[in-house]
Scaffold this motif. Sequence first.
Motif, short mmCIF file in Angstrom:
data_model
loop_
_atom_site.label_atom_id
_atom_site.label_comp_id
_atom_site.label_asym_id
_atom_site.label_seq_id
_atom_site.Cartn_x
_atom_site.Cartn_y
_atom_site.Cartn_z
N LEU A 152 3.99 -17.45 27.33
CA LEU A 152 4.64 -18.54 28.05
C LEU A 152 5.20 -18.04 29.37
O LEU A 152 5.10 -18.74 30.40
N SER A 209 2.43 -17.89 31.84
CA SER A 209 2.04 -19.24 32.26
C SER A 209 3.05 -19.83 33.24
O SER A 209 2.67 -20.47 34.23
N LEU A 210 4.33 -19.63 32.97
CA LEU A 210 5.36 -20.12 33.89
C LEU A 210 5.26 -19.42 35.25
O LEU A 210 5.43 -20.05 36.30
N GLU A 225 2.57 -20.99 37.19
CA GLU A 225 2.93 -22.34 37.64
C GLU A 225 3.96 -22.31 38.77
O GLU A 225 3.94 -23.17 39.66
N VAL A 267 3.59 -25.65 28.10
CA VAL A 267 3.71 -25.10 29.44
C VAL A 267 4.25 -26.14 30.43
O VAL A 267 5.15 -25.85 31.23
N THR A 309 7.80 -25.84 32.26
CA THR A 309 7.80 -25.85 33.73
C THR A 309 8.77 -26.88 34.25
O THR A 309 9.54 -26.64 35.20
#
Length: 298
Positions: free
Chosen positions: A20, A23-24, A27, A290, A294
Amino acid sequence: MAAPPVIAVVGPTGSGKSDLAVSLALELDGEVINADAMQFYRGMDIGTAKITMAERRGVPHHLLDILDVTQEASVSDFQQQARDVIDDIHARGRRAILAGGSGLYVRAALDVLEFPGTDPALRARLEADHAQLGTQALLARLQAVDPVSAGRVSDARRIIRALEVQELTGRPFSSFMPRREYYRPATQVGLGVDREVLRERLAVRVHRMVDAGLLDEVRLLDARGLRRGKTASRALGYSQFLRVLDGTSTIEDAAEETIVATRQFARRQLTWFRADPRIAWLDWHDPELVSKATALCI
């Protein structure tokens, strides 16, 4: 322009924090800071499930592989290192994302938290007093100068530490207890888990570590001084598999002991993080994890 809030991804071991966090970072144009104490150690890769270069997906990671196994991890050292890295990331206009399940290390980076120093000579004198007088005598001494700490601690190591701090600083050890007050703005995202699913996931995880060569990793680290390391030698899996090398345990027994210890550790992590009302919890298996995470961090 004020720096954006620091992001922290927290939760129990095996819940997907590293994924995670990456992924953050993708983003939000971020970089990841490791807050797992055992992932500080070079060579402790399989047993700590350290994120691989491929899994990092090009996202810069900080405070991984910064210690030899003979060195002792220090929360106070980590606090300064993490805050320096956060400052550097923010100065470059990017987002700083802490990821890890070592609760005190996360608190050290995020919260107003003082770490009193140490004095080896004073510590040695108190340890000698303990050897001569016993635990109860030192606890009585602590009761006289810091009744709050005396009511919280019972083991000799913590009693000695509390007496050391009181004598060194003139302040009771209890006055250094952390407050839930951010050092700078922060957003904490917690991964909520189904406990039974996590129990099974952790068992599978340990067996995969064994298949991936955990025993060979422990053997190699043993040659580098793993047993001399006060912190590294106690890591989950490593202490159990050192006994395999000694011939006092089998691989099968060491794996089962590691599974049990890892499940217990995960429960303690959940208890620690659930006590912090500032954490926003998300379902670790949510297909929109995600995007929801976000949205919390924007």
